[in-house]
Design a protein around this motif. Structure first.
Motif, PDB file in Angstrom:
ATOM      1  N   LEU A  16       0.810  -1.217   0.000  1.00 14.84           N
ATOM      2  CA  LEU A  16       0.000   0.000   0.000  1.00 14.84           C
ATOM      3  C   LEU A  16       0.845   1.269   0.000  1.00 14.84           C
ATOM      4  O   LEU A  16       0.382   2.325  -0.452  1.00 14.84           O
ATOM      5  N   ALA A  17       2.072   1.166   0.500  1.00 10.63           N
ATOM      6  CA  ALA A  17       2.959   2.328   0.465  1.00 10.63           C
ATOM      7  C   ALA A  17       3.197   2.785  -0.970  1.00 10.63           C
ATOM      8  O   ALA A  17       3.386   3.980  -1.238  1.00 10.63           O
ATOM      9  N   GLU A  18       3.153   1.841  -1.919  1.00  8.12           N
ATOM     10  CA  GLU A  18       3.311   2.189  -3.335  1.00  8.12           C
ATOM     11  C   GLU A  18       2.161   3.056  -3.824  1.00  8.12           C
ATOM     12  O   GLU A  18       2.300   3.785  -4.811  1.00  8.12           O
ATOM     13  N   ASP A  19       1.004   2.974  -3.151  1.00 11.85           N
ATOM     14  CA  ASP A  19      -0.163   3.780  -3.509  1.00 11.85           C
ATOM     15  C   ASP A  19      -0.259   5.057  -2.679  1.00 11.85           C
ATOM     16  O   ASP A  19      -1.248   5.792  -2.785  1.00 11.85           O
ATOM     17  N   GLY A  20       0.718   5.295  -1.825  1.00 14.36           N
ATOM     18  CA  GLY A  20       0.640   6.449  -0.936  1.00 14.36           C
ATOM     19  C   GLY A  20      -0.306   6.256   0.220  1.00 14.36           C
ATOM     20  O   GLY A  20      -0.845   7.224   0.775  1.00 14.36           O
ATOM     21  N   VAL A  21      -0.521   4.984   0.614  1.00 16.86           N
ATOM     22  CA  VAL A  21      -1.454   4.646   1.687  1.00 16.86           C
ATOM     23  C   VAL A  21      -0.676   4.077   2.873  1.00 16.86           C
ATOM     24  O   VAL A  21       0.224   3.241   2.696  1.00 16.86           O
ATOM     25  N   ARG A  22      -1.028   4.524   4.081  1.00 14.96           N
ATOM     26  CA  ARG A  22      -0.415   3.983   5.293  1.00 14.96           C
ATOM     27  C   ARG A  22      -1.184   2.763   5.781  1.00 14.96           C
ATOM     28  O   ARG A  22      -2.404   2.683   5.631  1.00 14.96           O
ATOM     29  N   LEU A  23      -0.480   1.823   6.399  1.00 13.94           N
ATOM     30  CA  LEU A  23      -1.124   0.718   7.102  1.00 13.94           C
ATOM     31  C   LEU A  23      -0.402   0.487   8.413  1.00 13.94           C
ATOM     32  O   LEU A  23       0.836   0.437   8.460  1.00 13.94           O
ATOM     33  N   ASN A  24      -1.175   0.353   9.486  1.00 13.93           N
ATOM     34  CA  ASN A  24      -0.639   0.029  10.794  1.00 13.93           C
ATOM     35  C   ASN A  24      -1.495  -1.056  11.441  1.00 13.93           C
ATOM     36  O   ASN A  24      -2.647  -1.271  11.055  1.00 13.93           O
ATOM     37  N   THR A  25      -0.910  -1.743  12.411  1.00 14.44           N
ATOM     38  CA  THR A  25      -1.615  -2.788  13.144  1.00 14.44           C
ATOM     39  C   THR A  25      -1.923  -2.289  14.550  1.00 14.44           C
ATOM     40  O   THR A  25      -1.042  -1.742  15.221  1.00 14.44           O
ATOM     41  N   TYR A  26      -3.165  -2.478  14.958  1.00 10.20           N
ATOM     42  CA  TYR A  26      -3.572  -2.062  16.298  1.00 10.20           C
ATOM     43  C   TYR A  26      -3.856  -3.289  17.158  1.00 10.20           C
ATOM     44  O   TYR A  26      -4.613  -4.180  16.767  1.00 10.20           O
ATOM     45  N   ASP A  27      -3.242  -3.326  18.324  1.00  9.35           N
ATOM     46  CA  ASP A  27      -3.449  -4.401  19.295  1.00  9.35           C
ATOM     47  C   ASP A  27      -4.334  -3.847  20.410  1.00  9.35           C
ATOM     48  O   ASP A  27      -3.906  -2.977  21.170  1.00  9.35           O
ATOM     49  N   PRO A  28      -5.579  -4.333  20.517  1.00 11.16           N
ATOM     50  CA  PRO A  28      -6.502  -3.742  21.496  1.00 11.16           C
ATOM     51  C   PRO A  28      -6.227  -4.152  22.925  1.00 11.16           C
ATOM     52  O   PRO A  28      -6.864  -3.634  23.852  1.00 11.16           O
ATOM     53  N   GLY A  29      -5.284  -5.094  23.146  1.00 12.90           N
ATOM     54  CA  GLY A  29      -5.076  -5.618  24.483  1.00 12.90           C
ATOM     55  C   GLY A  29      -6.145  -6.638  24.838  1.00 12.90           C
ATOM     56  O   GLY A  29      -7.032  -6.954  24.035  1.00 12.90           O
ATOM     57  N   LEU A  30      -6.081  -7.166  26.041  1.00 11.12           N
ATOM     58  CA  LEU A  30      -7.100  -8.103  26.505  1.00 11.12           C
ATOM     59  C   LEU A  30      -8.351  -7.321  26.895  1.00 11.12           C
ATOM     60  O   LEU A  30      -8.325  -6.501  27.811  1.00 11.12           O
ATOM     61  N   VAL A  31      -9.427  -7.570  26.185  1.00 12.48           N
ATOM     62  CA  VAL A  31     -10.701  -6.914  26.475  1.00 12.48           C
ATOM     63  C   VAL A  31     -11.718  -8.013  26.765  1.00 12.48           C
ATOM     64  O   VAL A  31     -12.377  -8.537  25.863  1.00 12.48           O
ATOM     65  N   ALA A  32     -11.814  -8.402  28.011  1.00 11.22           N
ATOM     66  CA  ALA A  32     -12.759  -9.448  28.391  1.00 11.22           C
ATOM     67  C   ALA A  32     -14.178  -8.904  28.341  1.00 11.22           C
ATOM     68  O   ALA A  32     -14.410  -7.699  28.463  1.00 11.22           O
ATOM     69  N   GLY A  33     -15.122  -9.821  28.140  1.00  6.69           N
ATOM     70  CA  GLY A  33     -16.520  -9.429  28.123  1.00  6.69           C
ATOM     71  C   GLY A  33     -17.080  -9.187  26.747  1.00  6.69           C
ATOM     72  O   GLY A  33     -18.280  -8.937  26.599  1.00  6.69           O
ATOM     73  N   THR A  34     -16.233  -9.247  25.698  1.00  7.17           N
ATOM     74  CA  THR A  34     -16.740  -9.069  24.342  1.00  7.17           C
ATOM     75  C   THR A  34     -17.376 -10.367  23.862  1.00  7.17           C
ATOM     76  O   THR A  34     -17.351 -11.397  24.536  1.00  7.17           O
ATOM     77  N   GLY A  35     -17.922 -10.337  22.650  1.00  9.65           N
ATOM     78  CA  GLY A  35     -18.549 -11.518  22.071  1.00  9.65           C
ATOM     79  C   GLY A  35     -17.576 -12.445  21.388  1.00  9.65           C
ATOM     80  O   GLY A  35     -17.992 -13.391  20.705  1.00  9.65           O
ATOM     81  N   LEU A  36     -16.273 -12.219  21.575  1.00  6.33           N
ATOM     82  CA  LEU A  36     -15.276 -13.011  20.860  1.00  6.33           C
ATOM     83  C   LEU A  36     -15.396 -14.496  21.158  1.00  6.33           C
ATOM     84  O   LEU A  36     -15.211 -15.334  20.289  1.00  6.33           O
ATOM     85  N   GLY A  37     -15.730 -14.843  22.390  1.00  2.00           N
ATOM     86  CA  GLY A  37     -15.832 -16.256  22.757  1.00  2.00           C
ATOM     87  C   GLY A  37     -17.266 -16.736  22.833  1.00  2.00           C
ATOM     88  O   GLY A  37     -17.621 -17.532  23.700  1.00  2.00           O
TER      89      GLY A  37
END
Length: 327
Positions: A213-234
């Protein structure tokens, strides 16, 4: 704000629950008043999210998206493309690829036949990015949702096993249907490994996408939300375990590396909209703090192997035609 458009167009996946719903709440009160493309699986919950955002005065388009089905991913990309071509929205300024999944075994399969965790967390993410790449505005920003589980079980308070790297075709292979005598603990272990391994693959993939994406002039980053218990993930946990996850585990938010949906969503929006770390590229941000992904995720041979398989998987959209290329 770093977007060229004063009112940015934001694509958010998984806006109906958990961290995604909290991200949507923060977007709804952001000073930039973003246009929203909300992509979700459940039509009723998606409609409620759209209604709430419109009630907050935002311009919103619902997009039906089921990450367990690559045909749905293709349809969603086509729908967004139509909106752009028709002038209903400009190009995408920010894409927050929040949606993901975790299961208590490794036996579920996506529509195309690959293991479901890997399908949702890796294959579909790659396919969606392929689909929206031509729609990303100059200077756009893509945020992929990482996880501390890619670092190993110590980073997840030993709640999730260590990831196990394999060739992509093996990571994408589900276990056979249960025979009926499986131990629940072994099933949960396999499901946890599948989740951690999928996040290790996603973080690895993010580095390659950042270069592309850098070739297109676009940034990409990864976000780590940490441990967030209580979500619908499980959500497929047995009833009593899910109750503990939803009702008791959120107390862990006071620990380092853990947080609440509201807090982590605020940091995610600040990153995505350029209010924080506006010059960061191919970065790894944990609950608002810039860190560094595990060294193994920078392995270019591993990145290339994963990319090559995902490209063929996205084109084939079924298990059978996927074969490793010969040199």
């Amino acid at each position: 704000m770093t977007q060229s458009d004063i009112t940015p167009t934001v694509l958010l996946t998984g806006p109906t629950s958990g961290i995604g719903a909290a991200i949507l709440r923060h977007l709804s009160v952001h000073p930039s008043r973003p246009r929203l493309l909300l992509a979700g699986r459940d039509p009723d919950r998606l409609a409620r999210a759209v209604d709430a955002s419109r009630a907050a005065g935002l311009h919103v388009h619902p997009i039906r998206l089921d990450l367990a089905d690559l045909d749905s991913v293709a349809d969603a990309s086509s729908e967004i493309s139509r909106l752009v071509e028709d002038g209903d929205v400009p190009g995408i300024d920010v894409a927050i690829l929040n949606a993901g999944a975790q299961f208590t075994d490794r036996r579920h399969r996506g529509v195309q036949g690959w293991e479901l965790t890997f399908t949702v967390n890796v294959v579909a993410q790659h396919s969606l990015l392929r689909g929206i790449r031509p729609l990303l505005a100059p200077g756009a920003h893509v945020v992929m949702m990482g996880s501390s589980t890619h670092r190993g079980k110590r980073a997840s308070f030993h709640l999730i096993p260590d990831p196990v790297w394999q060739a992509p075709e093996l990571l994408a292979t589900a276990q056979p249907l249960p025979a009926g005598n499986e131990r629940p603990s072994a099933e949960r272990e396999a499901g946890g490994i599948a989740y951690a391994s999928s996040k290790l693959a996603l973080v690895t993939l993010a580095h390659r996408w950042a270069k592309e994406l850098a070739e297109d002039g676009v940034r990409l980053n990864t976000y780590d939300p940490g441990l967030v218990a209580g979500t619908g993930l499980g959500r497929d946990m047995p009833g009593y375990r899910y109750w503990v996850w939803r009702r008791l585990m959120p107390a862990m938010s006071v620990l380092p590396g853990a947080t609440t949906a509201g807090v982590t969503a605020r940091h995610a929006v600040e990153l995505a909209l350029g209010d924080a770390h506006a010059d960061l590229r191919d970065g790894y941000v944990e609950i608002g703090r810039v860190t560094r992904a595990e060294a193994i995720t920078f392995d270019e041979a591993r990145q290339a192997d994963l990319w090559d398989w995902l490209e063929r998987a996205a084109d084939a959209r079924s298990v059978e035609p996927i074969r490793r290329r010969t040199p």
